[in-house]
Write an enzyme that holds these catalytic residues in place. Structure first.
Site, PDB file in Angstrom:
ATOM      1  N   PRO A 109      79.335  27.941   1.049  1.00 57.20           N
ATOM      2  CA  PRO A 109      79.363  27.077   2.328  1.00 57.20           C
ATOM      3  C   PRO A 109      78.256  27.988   2.890  1.00 57.20           C
ATOM      4  O   PRO A 109      78.197  29.041   3.338  1.00 57.20           O
ATOM      5  CB  PRO A 109      80.552  27.152   2.806  1.00 57.20           C
ATOM      6  CG  PRO A 109      81.674  27.529   1.807  1.00 57.20           C
ATOM      7  CD  PRO A 109      80.776  28.283   0.916  1.00 57.20           C
ATOM      8  N   GLU A 110      77.349  26.959   3.699  1.00 53.27           N
ATOM      9  CA  GLU A 110      76.252  27.639   4.745  1.00 53.27           C
ATOM     10  C   GLU A 110      76.575  26.988   5.969  1.00 53.27           C
ATOM     11  O   GLU A 110      77.499  26.181   6.233  1.00 53.27           O
ATOM     12  CB  GLU A 110      75.032  27.489   4.147  1.00 53.27           C
ATOM     13  CG  GLU A 110      74.769  28.037   2.660  1.00 53.27           C
ATOM     14  CD  GLU A 110      73.293  27.662   2.167  1.00 53.27           C
ATOM     15  OE1 GLU A 110      72.445  27.576   3.055  1.00 53.27           O
ATOM     16  OE2 GLU A 110      72.974  27.585   1.020  1.00 53.27           O
ATOM     17  N   ARG A 139      87.968  32.243  -5.653  1.00 56.78           N
ATOM     18  CA  ARG A 139      87.243  33.426  -5.967  1.00 56.78           C
ATOM     19  C   ARG A 139      87.335  34.772  -4.932  1.00 56.78           C
ATOM     20  O   ARG A 139      86.781  35.863  -5.114  1.00 56.78           O
ATOM     21  CB  ARG A 139      85.570  33.034  -5.920  1.00 56.78           C
ATOM     22  CG  ARG A 139      85.484  32.121  -7.136  1.00 56.78           C
ATOM     23  CD  ARG A 139      83.842  31.614  -7.528  1.00 56.78           C
ATOM     24  NE  ARG A 139      83.142  33.028  -7.529  1.00 56.78           N
ATOM     25  CZ  ARG A 139      81.654  32.961  -7.856  1.00 56.78           C
ATOM     26  NH1 ARG A 139      81.024  32.164  -7.572  1.00 56.78           N
ATOM     27  NH2 ARG A 139      81.067  34.040  -8.118  1.00 56.78           N
ATOM     28  N   ARG A 167      57.284  41.930   9.667  1.00 53.86           N
ATOM     29  CA  ARG A 167      58.118  42.273   8.455  1.00 53.86           C
ATOM     30  C   ARG A 167      57.049  41.851   7.095  1.00 53.86           C
ATOM     31  O   ARG A 167      56.738  40.796   7.195  1.00 53.86           O
ATOM     32  CB  ARG A 167      59.363  41.349   8.473  1.00 53.86           C
ATOM     33  CG  ARG A 167      60.540  41.848   9.537  1.00 53.86           C
ATOM     34  CD  ARG A 167      61.578  40.978   9.646  1.00 53.86           C
ATOM     35  NE  ARG A 167      62.712  41.412  10.104  1.00 53.86           N
ATOM     36  CZ  ARG A 167      62.733  41.490  11.663  1.00 53.86           C
ATOM     37  NH1 ARG A 167      61.861  41.000  12.403  1.00 53.86           N
ATOM     38  NH2 ARG A 167      63.977  41.953  12.198  1.00 53.86           N
TER      39      ARG A 167
END
Ligand SMILES: [Zn+2]
Length: 265
Positions: free
Chosen positions: A2-3, A111, A150
């Protein structure tokens, strides 16, 4: 996994039923929460949920009295749902909160990567997160400035929760396709117009996914419709919806990564 859109959909679905409810009991057969199971069993009953929100991939439940916050991270396979105590026994429901309306809030997690945190100060966990991608704090100007500092490849960078909160593998691939950016590009190689496109791609795909109830690719997260609208994720070898080229799959930062070699430069 799930995001942001799946967690947001879960919050919106559960909020009307959970807010205002008092926890009456706790059943735990899983010990990797914070604090210990014994402490959770003594601290949770009697507290009322007074607010429910999302921050990154965390569900945030504000509890009273004494201003505690319950954070829930669904991990790889976590589901949060309500049920009657005698409905559908679920062997993966390792954490169950009973509520004063006679129903249960079940955290089902096959899990077991999910986590629950009961905290006096939620900033001890949430303070590590980068800005919310659908908030004003996440502006195109901010992103342009941060990318310039970055060198990391752009896809793993936007999945770093301390950089931007809530994006995982699916929506990183989808945002980069919408932005026309090759996922291996070093962040500081993006021109300002490309950083703008990335900002727009991230916001557009997350908003679209929330509108369609998130992505349901397996039994872990049912009910979403966004899987029908994905442009690259899980479409290896199939034609790009924009140009017809074959979608390619590579492994980047140990995650499978899908992109169009023609549209994404
Ligand atoms: Zn294409």
């Amino acid at each position: 996994m799930p995001e942001l859109p799946e967690v947001e959909t879960t919050v919106r679905r559960l909020r009307p039923e959970i807010v205002g409810r008092t926890i009456t009991g706790v059943r735990l057969d899983w010990s990797r929460h914070t604090p210990t199971p014994a402490e959770l069993r003594s601290l949770l009953p009697g507290r009322t949920v007074v607010g429910m929100a999302r921050r990154g991939k965390y569900l945030v439940l504000d509890l009273e009295p004494a201003g505690r916050t319950l954070l829930i991270h669904l991990g790889m396979s976590g589901r949060l749902l309500t049920a009657a105590p005698d409905a559908d026994p679920d062997k993966y429901a390792h954490t169950v909160l009973s509520m004063d309306n006679g129903r249960q809030l079940r955290f089902s997690d096959a899990r077991k990567f999910g986590r629950l945190y009961l905290l006096a100060d939620p900033r001890t966990v949430l303070g590590r997160l980068g800005p919310e991608p659908l908030s004003d704090a996440f502006s195109a100007g901010w992103l342009t400035e941060q990318l310039a500092r970055r060198r990391r490849a752009i896809k793993p960078l936007i999945m770093e929760q301390s950089f931007i909160a809530g994006i995982g593998n699916i929506y990183a691939d989808e945002a980069l396709h919408r932005a026309g950016l090759e996922p291996r590009r070093p962040a500081n190689s993006l021109a300002p117009a490309e950083a703008d496109a990335l900002h727009g791609g991230i916001q557009a795909v997350l908003a679209e996914a929330i509108e369609h109830g998130g992505t349901s690719l397996d039994w872990v997260y049912p009910g979403g419709k966004m899987q029908m609208r994905l442009r690259v994720y899980g479409r290896t070898g199939r034609p790009c919806l924009a140009c017809g080229s074959s979608i390619e799959r590579i492994v980047l930062g140990q995650r499978s990564t899908h992109f169009c070699p023609c549209c994404q430069r």
